[in-house]
Motif scaffolding. Structure first.
Motif, PDB file in Angstrom:
ATOM      1  N   LEU A   1     -28.637 -28.192  -3.999  1.00 34.41           N
ATOM      2  CA  LEU A   1     -28.602 -27.463  -5.261  1.00 34.41           C
ATOM      3  C   LEU A   1     -29.625 -28.093  -6.193  1.00 34.41           C
TER       4      LEU A   1
ATOM      5  N   TRP B   1     -26.574 -24.574 -11.896  1.00 31.50           N
ATOM      6  CA  TRP B   1     -26.957 -24.931 -10.543  1.00 31.50           C
ATOM      7  C   TRP B   1     -27.384 -23.679  -9.780  1.00 31.50           C
TER       8      TRP B   1
ATOM      9  N   ILE C   1     -19.290 -26.930  -3.574  1.00 33.54           N
ATOM     10  CA  ILE C   1     -19.914 -25.835  -4.319  1.00 33.54           C
ATOM     11  C   ILE C   1     -18.856 -24.862  -4.809  1.00 33.54           C
TER      12      ILE C   1
ATOM     13  N   TYR D   1     -19.224 -27.029  -8.630  1.00 30.24           N
ATOM     14  CA  TYR D   1     -20.504 -26.678  -9.241  1.00 30.24           C
ATOM     15  C   TYR D   1     -20.610 -25.183  -9.495  1.00 30.24           C
TER      16      TYR D   1
ATOM     17  N   VAL E   1     -22.390 -22.024  -9.536  1.00 28.54           N
ATOM     18  CA  VAL E   1     -23.552 -21.314  -8.998  1.00 28.54           C
ATOM     19  C   VAL E   1     -23.392 -19.848  -9.374  1.00 28.54           C
TER      20      VAL E   1
END
Length: 405
Positions: free
Chosen positions: A258, A271, A380, A384, A386
């Motif tokens: 990332l 990200w 992920i 994070y 995204v």
């Protein structure tokens, strides 16, 4: 050119004198059960109104409940770290709303003792709060007699008055505000919500208006003239520009790379998967990665995808790239997830113009390798944020079986 007087913008304004009573009767009978209405504290009203900007009610409901469960008050929002805040917002889009929300929370804590201001004019001084949001919070949470004029309200009013004024012009919005403020009943919060609800459920866009279900049908001049499909009028949107991108799922030791996007512009500070401009073929992708000090061992072609933003369309192709071992020693996601290491990572991040998705030359003369955060698919999913723009490639975080290589 002299500014057009507001009295010339709205016609048949006296029609609005008779709408409050039937509108409120309808609202109290037909209003939807929404989580922020069940407990309309100033904080919950504020958060819901920010989330509802540019986003449908049904889409907002689960996000709202998750957000206020994790960050139940202004102080919790002000203290939240960036990854937590962005993860809670992930999928809602328009991520600057979340950053403005937190900036406002911090100002509320520093300047207002942790209490959301009750007055319209004070609310307007906070980041991310415009006239509509200030009117909604002031009227619904605090009972101030202020209108809250959003797109639904503008559509209802323009049809009631059979008015062809352009609703995207600030002069039209202000004229509607002034027309409504003179006619607000004592329970202005319910009145504002009733107008919004009518636009959301009955007075629908284009030719979909459900006029027989409308409590204001007999007062509506657009209905009388059969103009529902033609109103409201607004300036046509600018044509979206198209960007072609190649998305890379760079894989090493069971983790995916990332990178933080630049702090300004589209999806700022979030990200994302590394990307490059253009649609790169296999040999072009391999050479581009090698130029950055990355050694592809296997490249698997991924399906093309598209994501539409308000002003840009991304047309994407993708490659899942299994990297060979390199001399660079990238920190793990678990190490980078701590606040101290996050600050260190940010301090070492190269200028935006030299990041992979815009790179034409290596940023580090020794390793040549851009700095990545390496995370498992589970990290992920859990940690994070995204954005949805990359979501078409989530199923391929593991090397796709049988993909072309």
């Amino acid at each position: 050119m002299a500014k057009k007087p507001q009295e010339n913008i709205l016609k048949n304004i006296e029609t609005l004198d008779a709408i409050a009573a039937p509108l409120l009767r309808w609202f109290h009978s037909e209003k939807r059960a929404l989580p922020w209405r069940e407990e309309p504290t100033p904080y919950r009203v504020w958060v819901s109104e920010i989330m509802l900007q540019q986003t449908r009610v049904e889409a907002v409901k689960p996000y709202f409940e998750r957000f206020v469960a994790a960050l139940p008050d202004v102080r919790a929002l002000a203290r939240a770290d960036e990854d937590t805040l962005m993860k809670l917002w992930e999928g809602l889009g328009y991520y600057s709303r979340a950053r403005h929300l937190q900036s406002a929370a911090r100002l509320i804590c520093s300047d207002h003792g942790g209490k959301i201001p009750a007055r319209f004019d004070d609310l307007l001084t906070l980041p991310g709060i415009g006239r509509y949001t200030a009117g909604a919070v002031a009227s619904i949470a605090f009972g101030e007699r202020r209108p809250a004029v959003d797109g639904n309200v503008l559509r209802v009013i323009m049809r009631l008055l059979a008015c062809p004024a352009d609703i995207l012009k600030e002069s039209t919005k202000r004229a509607v505000e002034e027309a409504l403020i003179a006619r607000l009943p004592e329970n202005a919060g319910d009145f504002n919500q009733a107008l919004m609800e009518l636009g959301a459920l009955v007075c629908l866009p284009r030719g979909a208006a459900r006029c027989p279900s409308c409590p204001l049908e007999r007062l509506c001049l657009a209905k009388e003239a059969n103009l529902q499909a033609e109103l409201p009028q607004k300036t046509p949107p600018k044509r979206r520009r198209t960007e072609k991108l190649t998305i890379f799922l760079l894989s090493k030791n069971g983790k995916i790379a990332l990178e933080k996007r630049p702090t300004h512009g589209l999806l700022a500070g979030l990200w994302g998967f590394p990307s490059m401009e253009g649609h790169l073929k296999k040999n072009e992708a391999a050479k581009a990665l090698q130029a950055l000090g990355l050694i592809p061992a296997k490249l698997h072609a991924l399906p093309a995808a598209q994501h539409i933003f308000s002003h840009i369309t991304w047309q994407m192709v993708g490659w899942h790239v299994e990297l060979a071992e390199t001399s660079s020693d990238e920190p793990s996601a678990a190490t980078k997830s701590s606040p101290a290491s996050t600050k260190a990572t940010e301090a070492n991040t190269p200028p935006a113009s030299l990041r992979l998705h815009e790179a034409t030359a290596p940023y580090d003369a020794q390793t040549k390798t851009p700095p990545f955060l390496w995370a498992t698919a589970q990290e992920i999913a859990d940690i994070y944020s995204v954005p949805a723009a990359y979501r078409s490639y989530f199923p391929y975080l593991q090397a796709p079986d049988g993909a072309s290589s």
